[in-house]
Design an enzyme around this catalytic site. Structure first.
Site, PDB file in Angstrom:
ATOM      1  N   GLY A  58       0.828  -1.204   0.000  1.00 28.21           N
ATOM      2  CA  GLY A  58       0.000   0.000   0.000  1.00 28.21           C
ATOM      3  C   GLY A  58       0.858   1.247   0.000  1.00 28.21           C
ATOM      4  O   GLY A  58       2.033   1.194   0.343  1.00 28.21           O
ATOM      5  N   PRO A  59       0.268   2.374  -0.395  1.00 25.70           N
ATOM      6  CA  PRO A  59       1.006   3.632  -0.418  1.00 25.70           C
ATOM      7  C   PRO A  59       1.521   3.998   0.976  1.00 25.70           C
ATOM      8  O   PRO A  59       1.004   3.482   1.974  1.00 25.70           O
ATOM      9  CB  PRO A  59      -0.032   4.654  -0.883  1.00 25.70           C
ATOM     10  CG  PRO A  59      -1.167   3.878  -1.431  1.00 25.70           C
ATOM     11  CD  PRO A  59      -1.130   2.551  -0.795  1.00 25.70           C
ATOM     12  N   PRO A  60       2.508   4.866   1.047  1.00 30.18           N
ATOM     13  CA  PRO A  60       3.061   5.258   2.347  1.00 30.18           C
ATOM     14  C   PRO A  60       1.986   5.859   3.253  1.00 30.18           C
ATOM     15  O   PRO A  60       1.116   6.581   2.782  1.00 30.18           O
ATOM     16  CB  PRO A  60       4.096   6.330   2.002  1.00 30.18           C
ATOM     17  CG  PRO A  60       4.381   6.158   0.557  1.00 30.18           C
ATOM     18  CD  PRO A  60       3.178   5.542  -0.065  1.00 30.18           C
ATOM     19  N   THR A  66      -0.429   4.463   4.906  1.00 29.67           N
ATOM     20  CA  THR A  66      -1.775   3.897   4.943  1.00 29.67           C
ATOM     21  C   THR A  66      -1.960   2.928   6.102  1.00 29.67           C
ATOM     22  O   THR A  66      -3.019   2.342   6.256  1.00 29.67           O
ATOM     23  CB  THR A  66      -2.103   3.170   3.629  1.00 29.67           C
ATOM     24  OG1 THR A  66      -0.971   2.414   3.227  1.00 29.67           O
ATOM     25  CG2 THR A  66      -2.472   4.156   2.555  1.00 29.67           C
ATOM     26  N   GLY A  67      -0.923   2.722   6.894  1.00 24.44           N
ATOM     27  CA  GLY A  67      -1.092   1.916   8.097  1.00 24.44           C
ATOM     28  C   GLY A  67      -0.587   0.487   7.980  1.00 24.44           C
ATOM     29  O   GLY A  67      -1.069  -0.389   8.682  1.00 24.44           O
ATOM     30  N   ASP A  93       4.745  23.718 -12.294  1.00 25.54           N
ATOM     31  CA  ASP A  93       3.579  23.465 -13.143  1.00 25.54           C
ATOM     32  C   ASP A  93       4.011  22.735 -14.408  1.00 25.54           C
ATOM     33  O   ASP A  93       3.392  21.758 -14.820  1.00 25.54           O
ATOM     34  CB  ASP A  93       2.909  24.786 -13.536  1.00 25.54           C
ATOM     35  CG  ASP A  93       2.377  25.543 -12.327  1.00 25.54           C
ATOM     36  OD1 ASP A  93       2.119  24.889 -11.302  1.00 25.54           O
ATOM     37  OD2 ASP A  93       2.232  26.772 -12.419  1.00 25.54           O
ATOM     38  N   HIS A 125      -0.957  34.916 -11.541  1.00 23.90           N
ATOM     39  CA  HIS A 125      -0.618  33.514 -11.803  1.00 23.90           C
ATOM     40  C   HIS A 125      -1.675  32.591 -11.181  1.00 23.90           C
ATOM     41  O   HIS A 125      -2.238  31.732 -11.861  1.00 23.90           O
ATOM     42  CB  HIS A 125       0.777  33.232 -11.220  1.00 23.90           C
ATOM     43  CG  HIS A 125       1.268  31.834 -11.401  1.00 23.90           C
ATOM     44  ND1 HIS A 125       2.311  31.509 -12.235  1.00 23.90           N
ATOM     45  CD2 HIS A 125       0.875  30.666 -10.838  1.00 23.90           C
ATOM     46  CE1 HIS A 125       2.530  30.207 -12.194  1.00 23.90           C
ATOM     47  NE2 HIS A 125       1.678  29.662 -11.339  1.00 23.90           N
ATOM     48  N   GLU A 126      -1.956  32.821  -9.923  1.00 33.32           N
ATOM     49  CA  GLU A 126      -2.910  31.935  -9.237  1.00 33.32           C
ATOM     50  C   GLU A 126      -4.321  32.117  -9.793  1.00 33.32           C
ATOM     51  O   GLU A 126      -5.046  31.140  -9.981  1.00 33.32           O
ATOM     52  CB  GLU A 126      -2.902  32.181  -7.724  1.00 33.32           C
ATOM     53  CG  GLU A 126      -1.554  31.902  -7.033  1.00 33.32           C
ATOM     54  CD  GLU A 126      -0.991  30.523  -7.313  1.00 33.32           C
ATOM     55  OE1 GLU A 126      -1.787  29.591  -7.576  1.00 33.32           O
ATOM     56  OE2 GLU A 126       0.246  30.364  -7.293  1.00 33.32           O
TER      57      GLU A 126
HETATM   58  P1  ADP Z   1       2.890   2.784   6.574  1.00 33.21           P
HETATM   59  O1  ADP Z   1       3.679   1.754   7.306  1.00 33.21           O
HETATM   60  O2  ADP Z   1       1.833   2.214   5.696  1.00 33.21           O
HETATM   61  O3  ADP Z   1       3.712   3.784   5.844  1.00 33.21           O
HETATM   62  P2  ADP Z   1       2.144   3.513   9.211  1.00 33.21           P
HETATM   63  O4  ADP Z   1       1.540   2.254   9.680  1.00 33.21           O
HETATM   64  O5  ADP Z   1       3.518   3.787   9.664  1.00 33.21           O
HETATM   65  O6  ADP Z   1       2.068   3.614   7.642  1.00 33.21           O
HETATM   66  O7  ADP Z   1       1.182   4.693   9.605  1.00 33.21           O
HETATM   67  C1  ADP Z   1       1.633   5.866  10.172  1.00 33.21           C
HETATM   68  C2  ADP Z   1       0.644   6.374  11.181  1.00 33.21           C
HETATM   69  O8  ADP Z   1      -0.536   6.819  10.543  1.00 33.21           O
HETATM   70  C3  ADP Z   1       0.199   5.297  12.138  1.00 33.21           C
HETATM   71  O9  ADP Z   1       1.029   5.250  13.237  1.00 33.21           O
HETATM   72  C4  ADP Z   1      -1.201   5.737  12.509  1.00 33.21           C
HETATM   73  O10 ADP Z   1      -1.176   6.607  13.597  1.00 33.21           O
HETATM   74  C5  ADP Z   1      -1.670   6.487  11.299  1.00 33.21           C
HETATM   75  N1  ADP Z   1      -2.544   5.630  10.501  1.00 33.21           N
HETATM   76  C6  ADP Z   1      -2.309   5.182   9.252  1.00 33.21           C
HETATM   77  N2  ADP Z   1      -3.333   4.429   8.821  1.00 33.21           N
HETATM   78  C7  ADP Z   1      -4.230   4.375   9.814  1.00 33.21           C
HETATM   79  C8  ADP Z   1      -5.500   3.738   9.976  1.00 33.21           C
HETATM   80  N3  ADP Z   1      -6.040   2.995   9.017  1.00 33.21           N
HETATM   81  N4  ADP Z   1      -6.125   3.898  11.153  1.00 33.21           N
HETATM   82  C9  ADP Z   1      -5.594   4.636  12.131  1.00 33.21           C
HETATM   83  N5  ADP Z   1      -4.410   5.253  12.035  1.00 33.21           N
HETATM   84  C10 ADP Z   1      -3.726   5.148  10.901  1.00 33.21           C
HETATM   85 ZN    ZN Z   2       1.463  27.668 -10.810  1.00 35.26          ZN
END
Ligand code: ADP
Ligand code: ZN
Ligand code: MG
Length: 618
Positions: free
Chosen positions: A209-211, A213-214, A507, A431-432
């Site tokens: 999963g993307p960075p 996302t837990g 841009d 610009h904006e």
């Molecule tokens: P990853 O490892 O996917 O990059 P992390 O698990 O380190 O992400 O998430 C970083 C922080 O973001 C976690 O410590 C938590 O506090 C918060 N977080 C991310 N996703 C969730 C979620 N689904 N529910 C609750 N908190 C989340």
């Molecule tokens: Zn611009």
């Protein structure tokens, strides 16, 4: 965006504690020497001859001799102090005159001195040993049971399941992912049940999963739910220092894990070591390869009865070596997606729980404003809001704090102190306004959410387009319109001031990224190229990026031409829109100069009289 790593739970170095105790004891002994006259008035210092003179005059009531220090008190309660030669006895000094009234007392200090001597003698050794241990830990990262020189020992942090109580309820949203790992938890809890049925449980599970996302959070929750030891190590930690250490760390990690079965091994950011092998060269690379090989060997070596499950997390599954993904290794994937509206609401809820949210707070509104935010971003939003509430001395967390925090997390902190000349401000405002108008008069662009000419992060001004809902597909037309609005800034500068500035470089970069992705990845390149993908899929704009494949120079030229024509087409459309609405552009820019920021409602007011290009956004 802030990313928080897992908290380091390793305990304080016991040797450091020992060292501190030893030093404190030495200091204590020096200061509080037994018999020290603390609290009394300081005696007056006199020379030895003066002292002897007074003795001769029989002025003293008491004389105390401690080492070479002589302290005496007269009958008038005056105190004197002097120093004698080392080794000089009272007989030498003539203090043994029986005709004098002074009470001579000799204080024996040999006892306390001995203890001080021992302490001072031992302290350097303690220091030295502590220093060596410190060095060896730094170098090899000796783990919990590594002994003082465990260079090759695993650096895995053990989270004790009892202490570490992350549970599934801490992971908000991610319902599908949780469902998939529930059986892993069950297996760790009741392995016999599965074995009886002859069911094989996956050895390796890859969290993708993307960075933010837990993934790390979910891994910890699995361990917490199963109530088993959890060995956590980050891919980058393997590739730390000495060649060959990575592989031996892996060996050690698996050995320890097997001894502690049932348990979980978690390799975070496995892409740091698990990249496809046989690309590039260099020492660090060989090291990585050895480490990776060792992981594969260890996973193959598990016998079926071993209750050790290896979890790994990555945001780049595409770069992983295929050998890692073969059956019997990380053959099970659990995807964690960016949170949708409901998930975002739940995440906000989880992180708002221990904070004094005002009863007027509507988290759903915040959730709908944070399309594209990850769990970590949302955590940051709630946290920034709390900080803001403290700064503003509010008693509870209010909606406005949360809304400001959303902007701060999305666009960086405001930088009001940046000095910008009037002329530059004028250019930025146009610009904006250009971005906003160009975006507004295309069909598929996200609605304008906010325009600001206050510097934020590295940007001088911002036009913030915000999607109203989560989208998973991007149409060709949408990408084209996006390019039009991205051109808006530069085209406005050209139209109004007759020249362009460096402010549009970001841009332009995004425009060409989109155009290249369209041609090379999405088969949107026109008839000559057809629907051929010229790139390996990776992440980038619209969730995809590209890595160039081999193609002929003619094709390369065709691609360049296509990209060029897409960019130019967008530029022409943009200029046309801005020319048509030039007076409006000037009005909005001037109002921006006065107000500095403009909300969506304020922006939309300009279009209430004339029919806008679209109605769905108002
Ligand atoms: P990853 O490892 O996917 O990059 P992390 O698990 O380190 O992400 O998430 C970083 C922080 O973001 C976690 O410590 C938590 O506090 C918060 N977080 C991310 N996703 C969730 C979620 N689904 N529910 C609750 N908190 C989340
Ligand atoms: Zn611009
Ligand atoms: Mg992580």
């Amino acid at each position: 965006m802030k990313k928080r790593g897992p908290k380091n739970t390793s305990s304080q170095n016991p040797f450091r504690v020992l060292l501190i105790i030893a030093l404190a004891a030495a200091a204590f002994a020096l200061i509080f020497q037994p018999g020290g006259n603390f609290g009394q008035e300081e005696p007056q210092e006199i020379s030895l001859s003066e002292f002897l003179q007074k003795y001769e005059e029989d002025a003293f009531q008491t004389i105390e001799i401690k080492d070479n220090k002589i302290t005496a008190e007269t009958f008038d309660e005056e105190r004197y102090e002097t120093t004698k030669e080392a080794g000089a006895t009272i007989v030498d000094l003539g203090l043994n005159d029986r005709m004098k009234r002074a009470q001579v007392e000799i204080v024996d200090t040999s006892g306390s001195k001995m203890w001080l001597n021992i302490l001072l003698g031992v302290a350097p050794f303690i220091l030295l040993i502590a220093f060596f241990i410190f060095l060896s830990r730094k170098a090899g990262g000796g783990g919990g049971e590594g002994g003082p020189f465990g260079f090759g020992k695993s650096k895995a942090k053990i989270y004790d399941a009892k202490k570490h109580s992350t549970k599934f309820t801490n992971v908000a949203g991610a319902e599908e992912a949780k469902e998939e790992v529930v059986e892993v938890v069950d297996f760790l809890k009741n392995p016999a049940k599965y074995r009886k049925m002859g069911a094989k449980i996956p050895k390796g599970i890859l969290l993708v999963g993307p960075p933010g996302t837990g993934k790390t959070l979910l891994a910890r929750a699995i361990a917490g739910e199963a109530n088993v030891p959890f060995f956590s190590v980050s891919g980058s930690e393997f590739v730390e220092m000495f060649v060959g250490v990575g592989a031996s760390r892996v060996r050690d990690l698996f050995k320890t894990a097997k001894r502690n079965a049932p348990c979980l091994i978690f390799i975070d950011e496995i892409d740091a070591i698990g990249k496809k092998r046989g690309q590039g060269s260099g020492g660090g690379h060989d090291e990585r390869e050895q480490t990776l090989n060792q992981i594969l060997t260890e996973m193959d070596g598990f016998d079926p009865g071993t209750n050790v499950i290896v979890l790994a997390a990555t945001n780049r599954p595409d770069v992983l070596d295929h050998a890692l993904l073969r059956p019997g290794r990380f053959d099970r994937r659990v995807h964690i997606d960016m949170p949708d509206l409901e998930a975002r609401l739940k995440i906000l809820d989880v992180h708002g729980q221990n904070k004094p949210l005002d009863s007027s707070v509507e988290l759903r509104k915040i959730a709908s404003k944070t399309v594209g935010f990850s769990g970590a971003d949302l955590e940051s939003v709630v946290n920034e809001a709390a900080i803001m509430a403290v700064k503003k001395r509010a008693k509870t967390l209010l909606q406005e704090h949360l809304e400001d925090a959303v902007e701060k997390v999305a666009m960086g902190p405001e930088r009001r102190s940046r000095k910008i000349s009037e002329r530059e401000k004028e250019i930025i405002a146009h610009h904006e306004a250009g971005h906003a108008i160009a975006g507004h008069f295309t069909k598929n662009c996200e609605p304008v959410h906010k325009i600001s000419v206050i510097s934020r992060g590295s940007a001088l001004g911002v036009t913030w387009f915000l999607p109203v809902e989560d989208t998973y597909l991007q149409s060709e037309q949408k990408m084209k319109d996006e390019m039009v609005s991205l051109h808006g800034g530069r085209m406005a500068e050209r139209l109004i001031f007759g020249q362009t500035t460096s402010g549009a470089s970001n841009d332009l970069e995004r425009i060409s990224q989109i155009a290249r992705a369209m041609v090379m990845t999405y088969g949107m390149g026109g008839k000559k190229l057809g629907s051929v993908v010229f790139a390996n899929k990776k992440r980038g704009p619209f969730g995809l990026d590209f890595e160039e494949k081999d193609f002929s120079p003619e094709t390369a030229r065709l691609i360049d031409q296509e990209v060029q024509s897409l960019v130019e087409e967008a530029e022409d459309r943009c200029l046309e829109i801005l020319k048509k609405h030039e007076s409006l552009l000037k009005t909005i820019a001037n109002d921006l100069l006065k107000k500095e920021t403009m909300t969506r409602e304020e922006f939309l007011k300009y279009f209430s009289k004339q029919p806008a290009g679209k109605t769905k956004k108002s």
